[in-house]
Write a protein that holds these residues in place. Structure first.
Motif, PDB file in Angstrom:
ATOM      1  N   ALA A   7       0.846  -1.197   0.000  1.00  0.00           N
ATOM      2  CA  ALA A   7       0.000   0.000   0.000  1.00  0.00           C
ATOM      3  C   ALA A   7       0.879   1.244   0.000  1.00  0.00           C
ATOM      4  CB  ALA A   7      -0.909  -0.012   1.225  1.00  0.00           C
ATOM      5  N   ARG A   8       0.444   2.270  -0.697  1.00  0.00           N
ATOM      6  CA  ARG A   8       1.206   3.530  -0.784  1.00  0.00           C
ATOM      7  C   ARG A   8       0.410   4.616  -0.065  1.00  0.00           C
ATOM      8  NH1 ARG A   8       3.208   4.443  -6.883  1.00  0.00           N
ATOM      9  NH2 ARG A   8       4.376   6.039  -5.758  1.00  0.00           N
ATOM     10  N   PHE A   9       1.008   5.230   0.933  1.00  0.00           N
ATOM     11  CA  PHE A   9       0.297   6.255   1.699  1.00  0.00           C
ATOM     12  C   PHE A   9       1.273   6.996   2.605  1.00  0.00           C
ATOM     13  CE2 PHE A   9       0.359   2.409   4.207  1.00  0.00           C
ATOM     14  CZ  PHE A   9       0.741   2.854   5.467  1.00  0.00           C
ATOM     15  N   LYS A  10       0.849   8.179   3.009  1.00  0.00           N
ATOM     16  CA  LYS A  10       1.517   8.944   4.065  1.00  0.00           C
ATOM     17  C   LYS A  10       0.464   9.195   5.139  1.00  0.00           C
ATOM     18  CE  LYS A  10       4.602  11.227   0.793  1.00  0.00           C
ATOM     19  NZ  LYS A  10       4.002  10.607  -0.405  1.00  0.00           N
ATOM     20  N   ALA A  11       0.711   8.684   6.329  1.00  0.00           N
ATOM     21  CA  ALA A  11      -0.293   8.736   7.390  1.00  0.00           C
ATOM     22  C   ALA A  11       0.227   9.509   8.593  1.00  0.00           C
ATOM     23  CB  ALA A  11      -0.680   7.322   7.823  1.00  0.00           C
ATOM     24  N   ILE A  12      -0.690  10.205   9.262  1.00  0.00           N
ATOM     25  CA  ILE A  12      -0.403  10.812  10.565  1.00  0.00           C
ATOM     26  C   ILE A  12      -1.260  10.079  11.587  1.00  0.00           C
ATOM     27  CG2 ILE A  12      -0.441  12.898  11.969  1.00  0.00           C
ATOM     28  CD1 ILE A  12      -0.187  14.535   9.439  1.00  0.00           C
ATOM     29  N   LEU A  13      -0.603   9.427  12.541  1.00  0.00           N
ATOM     30  CA  LEU A  13      -1.295   8.704  13.603  1.00  0.00           C
ATOM     31  C   LEU A  13      -1.366   9.585  14.838  1.00  0.00           C
ATOM     32  CD1 LEU A  13       0.373   5.172  13.300  1.00  0.00           C
ATOM     33  CD2 LEU A  13      -1.699   6.018  12.189  1.00  0.00           C
ATOM     34  N   CYS A  14      -2.547   9.872  15.308  1.00  0.00           N
ATOM     35  CA  CYS A  14      -2.746  10.754  16.461  1.00  0.00           C
ATOM     36  C   CYS A  14      -2.919   9.898  17.714  1.00  0.00           C
ATOM     37  CB  CYS A  14      -3.974  11.641  16.244  1.00  0.00           C
ATOM     38  SG  CYS A  14      -3.886  12.625  14.729  1.00  0.00           S
ATOM     39  N   LEU A  15      -1.953   9.958  18.606  1.00  0.00           N
ATOM     40  CA  LEU A  15      -1.986   9.154  19.816  1.00  0.00           C
ATOM     41  C   LEU A  15      -2.917   9.784  20.847  1.00  0.00           C
ATOM     42  CD1 LEU A  15       1.808   8.257  20.211  1.00  0.00           C
ATOM     43  CD2 LEU A  15       0.034   7.075  18.905  1.00  0.00           C
ATOM     44  N   SER A  16      -3.471   8.938  21.708  1.00  0.00           N
ATOM     45  CA  SER A  16      -4.372   9.424  22.753  1.00  0.00           C
ATOM     46  C   SER A  16      -3.771   9.287  24.145  1.00  0.00           C
ATOM     47  CB  SER A  16      -5.701   8.651  22.698  1.00  0.00           C
ATOM     48  OG  SER A  16      -5.473   7.260  22.860  1.00  0.00           O
ATOM     49  N   GLU A  17      -2.603   8.614  24.248  1.00  0.00           N
ATOM     50  CA  GLU A  17      -2.001   8.374  25.550  1.00  0.00           C
ATOM     51  C   GLU A  17      -0.636   9.057  25.634  1.00  0.00           C
ATOM     52  OE1 GLU A  17      -2.880   4.306  27.371  1.00  0.00           O
ATOM     53  OE2 GLU A  17      -2.927   3.865  25.222  1.00  0.00           O
ATOM     54  N   VAL A  60      -5.265  10.971   8.113  1.00  0.00           N
ATOM     55  CA  VAL A  60      -4.998  11.386   9.493  1.00  0.00           C
ATOM     56  C   VAL A  60      -5.976  10.624  10.370  1.00  0.00           C
ATOM     57  CG1 VAL A  60      -4.951  13.294  11.139  1.00  0.00           C
ATOM     58  CG2 VAL A  60      -4.232  13.677   8.773  1.00  0.00           C
ATOM     59  N   VAL A  61      -5.476   9.747  11.230  1.00  0.00           N
ATOM     60  CA  VAL A  61      -6.362   8.883  12.003  1.00  0.00           C
ATOM     61  C   VAL A  61      -5.978   8.905  13.480  1.00  0.00           C
ATOM     62  CG1 VAL A  61      -6.912   7.312  10.104  1.00  0.00           C
ATOM     63  CG2 VAL A  61      -4.904   6.882  11.501  1.00  0.00           C
ATOM     64  N   ASP A  62      -6.983   8.716  14.322  1.00  0.00           N
ATOM     65  CA  ASP A  62      -6.765   8.576  15.760  1.00  0.00           C
ATOM     66  C   ASP A  62      -6.458   7.120  16.083  1.00  0.00           C
ATOM     67  OD1 ASP A  62      -7.310  11.277  16.331  1.00  0.00           O
ATOM     68  OD2 ASP A  62      -9.459  10.892  16.306  1.00  0.00           O
ATOM     69  N   ALA A 118       4.957   6.267   4.408  1.00  0.00           N
ATOM     70  CA  ALA A 118       5.583   6.867   5.587  1.00  0.00           C
ATOM     71  C   ALA A 118       4.514   7.050   6.651  1.00  0.00           C
ATOM     72  CB  ALA A 118       6.230   8.209   5.247  1.00  0.00           C
ATOM     73  N   ILE A 119       4.947   6.992   7.909  1.00  0.00           N
ATOM     74  CA  ILE A 119       4.038   7.213   9.037  1.00  0.00           C
ATOM     75  C   ILE A 119       4.639   8.276   9.941  1.00  0.00           C
ATOM     76  CG2 ILE A 119       3.067   6.210  11.141  1.00  0.00           C
ATOM     77  CD1 ILE A 119       2.746   3.588   9.703  1.00  0.00           C
ATOM     78  N   PHE A 120       3.836   9.276  10.268  1.00  0.00           N
ATOM     79  CA  PHE A 120       4.200  10.263  11.276  1.00  0.00           C
ATOM     80  C   PHE A 120       3.332   9.992  12.508  1.00  0.00           C
ATOM     81  CE2 PHE A 120       5.652  12.240   7.436  1.00  0.00           C
ATOM     82  CZ  PHE A 120       6.753  12.993   7.808  1.00  0.00           C
ATOM     83  N   VAL A 121       3.945  10.027  13.679  1.00  0.00           N
ATOM     84  CA  VAL A 121       3.231   9.748  14.924  1.00  0.00           C
ATOM     85  C   VAL A 121       3.115  11.052  15.710  1.00  0.00           C
ATOM     86  CG1 VAL A 121       3.168   8.353  17.011  1.00  0.00           C
ATOM     87  CG2 VAL A 121       4.189   7.415  14.933  1.00  0.00           C
ATOM     88  N   LYS A 122       1.897  11.455  16.056  1.00  0.00           N
ATOM     89  CA  LYS A 122       1.647  12.725  16.738  1.00  0.00           C
ATOM     90  C   LYS A 122       1.236  12.471  18.177  1.00  0.00           C
ATOM     91  CE  LYS A 122      -2.199  15.019  16.769  1.00  0.00           C
ATOM     92  NZ  LYS A 122      -2.287  15.426  18.189  1.00  0.00           N
ATOM     93  N   GLU A 123       1.960  13.114  19.110  1.00  0.00           N
ATOM     94  CA  GLU A 123       1.622  13.020  20.524  1.00  0.00           C
ATOM     95  C   GLU A 123       0.370  13.856  20.826  1.00  0.00           C
ATOM     96  OE1 GLU A 123       5.297  12.446  23.258  1.00  0.00           O
ATOM     97  OE2 GLU A 123       5.871  13.927  21.763  1.00  0.00           O
ATOM     98  N   PRO A 124      -0.294  13.574  21.950  1.00  0.00           N
ATOM     99  CA  PRO A 124      -1.569  14.262  22.237  1.00  0.00           C
ATOM    100  C   PRO A 124      -1.457  15.775  22.318  1.00  0.00           C
ATOM    101  CG  PRO A 124      -1.318  12.342  23.657  1.00  0.00           C
ATOM    102  CD  PRO A 124      -0.015  12.506  22.937  1.00  0.00           C
ATOM    103  N   ASP A 125      -0.316  16.306  22.779  1.00  0.00           N
ATOM    104  CA  ASP A 125      -0.231  17.757  22.954  1.00  0.00           C
ATOM    105  C   ASP A 125       0.288  18.482  21.725  1.00  0.00           C
ATOM    106  OD1 ASP A 125       2.280  16.712  23.109  1.00  0.00           O
ATOM    107  OD2 ASP A 125       2.945  17.939  24.790  1.00  0.00           O
TER     108      ASP A 125
END
Length: 658
Positions: free
Chosen positions: A58-68, A139-141, A118-125
């Motif tokens: 699969a081809r994608f660039k994702a931003i994962l929004c962390l909740s913890e 962009v997914v939670d 590619a995956i970018f991981v975003k912290e809650p703040d």
């Protein structure tokens, strides 16, 4: 456990076609990623969030929004395992996973433009803006760890799903889980270690001063637009009290500038100072409503809401996305209708009485001319990146911290070219670091977030001081312009060429320039290397190379003087500056004339430096002590070291016997 079983556990759709893989064996490296029990728990959450992308190649660039909180490193490891599972990477090549909003986030976003995934991981703040959503394909939670995820992890590691262990794995902070489950340590032993320790109590929160919303008084470095804002605040006050009509209020303005310069922040400050509310809309938000009719309905809805709350500010972002009706393409009919609808909402004082429309964009030249006509967004202010003092003020607003002199100097160097949004992010990172160490926020936490700096040697610093002192001294001696500040930096950003010193001049009054003015400008350009030659008998390469370097600028001025201004050996004008550069390269006579101008001014400057050597040395020593001087300090040193002169108007009388 096979792949179908795994997806059933994490509530995934059954795999079909190109089957994705999951990490198999206990602590088996997947590429260079070791899968521990907490990493597998995080992996379950990522697989659930990215189920639509969980297929082979699969081809994608994702931003994962962390909740913890404090889970970044675990989820980044799990994200690498996820990418390893859907694609084969060459030996020595790692899947691309990065921290969204981290120190190198902007660089990483550029780096992944040509990557398949590619995956970018975003912290809650961390925050996300519209540009982030445009950049990413998704962009997914990421859901918080659940009982099913923990049960899947225990099953995968061949461990019984004991209730107390499930509760422990759900309640332990991620930091402790990551430290307990290490490569080479059995998960059973890791659980035993965790059981022996009591759950940590929540640390006492360090008191943080509440940061109020910005006002116009906080908009440092924004220039004339702040004055316009204060005028608008007074006009709205007078309008609300009935002293003036709406026709007398400036009801439309356009703000432009690079992303992150704080256009949105300015609008919030403007509304706060005016005491009115803000309705926010944008081209992309209206367009996302659906068809053209839906677009126009969404736009009218925002204008109508602003009119209901009048007096009010309607902020329209990405206004340059409307484009121009002069550009013809396959979207021409759509854009023409969109622009017409926007103009209909802007037109007429009574139709939007009480509504101040503030448009914002990055490329004002792309706007349809009709949008900028009188009565619409006719007033335009450009917002540039903040200067050093403005960056300090922005930091103080967002952090409440005032840096000491050494920290401020490091901050000024390391944040050169950063936007207000990036400095706000830096303050957030510093607050997080202080929380993690259970300390009160201080200047040290700010400095620790800066880009790596190298402290310059004393010899390097002295060479800088001599160079800048030469510019300042010669400018004052020949009356070229008022010197307002001289500055050198003790630090440089590692791996980046940046301005390490400068002389700032006051504005020269508008008047036609003569040959003498151009010669003086050339002299000031050459003064830095003349001072280096006087003190060291050589000069460094920083004076040439780039378009703005001293020798390059002096050469350009001398070329213009001789070829395009009619102020050289002839009144003949040769052509454009590009043509003159070619002429300088291929015409030896023209090249010689340019050289003669430069040599003559260099000789003049050397004479001034030699005659005022004591003043030069005094300026240098002062710069070495303080790194910065005001123009008044330079004037005082030059005055104090000026040699007495003997008037030649009247010769001394000789005695009678002479």
């Amino acid at each position: 456990m096979d792949i179908v079983e795994f997806f059933e556990v994490v509530n995934e759709v059954p795999s079909s076609g190109g089957k994705p893989r999951v990490p198999w064996k206990l602590s088996q490296p997947d590429g260079d990623t070791f899968i521990t029990l907490p990493v597998f728990i995080a992996f379950c959450g990522i697989a659930s969030a990215l189920r639509s992308r969980n297929r082979r190649n699969a081809r994608f660039k994702a931003i994962l929004c962390l909740s913890e909180e404090s889970s970044l490193s675990v989820y980044m490891t799990a994200a690498r395992a996820f990418l390893n599972g859907i694609a084969d990477y060459k030996p020595g090549t790692r899947p691309f996973v990065s921290d969204w909003g981290g120190r190198y986030s902007n660089r990483d976003q550029f780096e992944v433009l040509n990557k398949d995934r590619a995956i970018f991981v975003k912290e809650p703040d961390k925050s996300l803006d519209d540009e982030a959503r445009l950049f990413a394909d998704t962009v997914v939670d990421v859901p918080p760890r659940s009982r099913r995820h923990v049960e899947a992890a225990l099953k995968r590691f061949g461990m019984p799903a004991i209730e107390r262990d499930i509760e422990l794995l759900l309640s332990e902070p991620w930091v402790r889980l990551d430290k307990a489950f290490q490569d080479g340590r059995s998960p059973t032993l890791s659980l035993q270690r965790l059981r022996q320790l009591p759950l940590p109590s929540a640390p006492a929160a360090m008191p943080e001063a509440e940061v109020p919303g910005p006002t116009l008084a906080d908009m440092h470095g924004y220039g004339q637009v702040v004055k316009w804002g204060y005028d608008l605040a007074r006009d709205l006050t007078d309008y609300k009290s009935g002293r003036i009509r709406w026709e007398d209020v400036d009801g439309g303005v356009l703000l432009s500038g690079p992303s992150g310069t704080g256009k949105t922040t300015f609008v919030r400050a403007l509304a706060s100072s005016c005491g009115v509310s803000v309705i926010a809309g944008s081209f992309s938000a209206w367009q996302s409503a659906g068809s053209l009719d839906d677009f126009l309905k969404a736009m009218r809805k925002d204008f109508e809401e602003a009119k209901r709350k009048a007096p009010c500010i309607l902020f329209v972002d990405e206004v340059d996305s409307f484009g121009s009706r002069n550009i013809r393409d396959h979207n021409g009919a759509y854009m023409t209708a969109a622009i017409a609808g926007f103009l209909e909402q802007l037109d007429g004082f009574h139709r939007r009485e009480g509504v101040v429309v503030v448009g914002a964009c990055n490329h004002p030249d792309n706007l349809d001319p009709a949008i900028r006509r009188a009565g619409r967004l006719d007033r335009h202010y450009q917002i540039a990146l903040p200067d050093a003092q403005s960056r300090l003020s922005i930091l103080k607003f967002h952090s409440g911290i005032e840096l000491d002199q050494s920290q401020a100097e490091m901050f000024g160097t390391a944040t050169e070219g950063l936007s207000g949004a990036e400095i706000e992010q830096l303050a957030r990172d510093a607050r997080r670091a202080a929380r993690r160490s259970q300390e009160s926020l201080a200047g040290g936490h700010i400095v620790n977030q800066l880009r790596p700096l190298t402290e310059l040697s004393e010899d390097f610093l002295r060479a800088l001081a001599v160079h800048e002192a030469g510019h300042a001294l010669v400018s004052m001696e020949i009356g070229h312009g008022e010197v307002t500040e001289v500055k050198i930096s003790r630090y440089r950003i590692e791996g980046k060429s940046s301005q390490l010193g400068y002389v700032q001049y006051g504005q020269i009054g508008a008047r036609p320039k003569t040959r003498a003015d151009y010669l003086n400008a050339i002299a000031v350009c050459l003064a830095g290397i003349a001072a280096e030659m006087e003190v060291f008998d050589l000069f460094a390469d920083g004076a040439s190379g780039s378009e703005t370097a001293d020798l390059n600028r002096a050469t350009e001025l001398a070329t213009m003087l001789e070829g395009s201004l009619g102020m050289g050996h002839t009144l003949l004008v040769e052509g454009s500056i590009e043509q003159l550069e070619r002429l300088r390269s291929y015409n030896p006579d023209f090249r010689r004339r340019v050289h003669d101008v430069l040599q003559s001014e260099f000789d003049r400057v050397k004479s001034i430096i030699q005659a005022r050597r004591s003043a030069l040395d005094a300026i240098v020593e002062r710069l070495m002590e303080t790194n910065a001087m005001s123009g008044d300090e330079v004037v005082e040193i030059v005055r104090r070291h000026r040699m007495p002169t003997v008037s030649l108007a009247k010769l001394p009388r000789r005695g009678m016997g002479a």
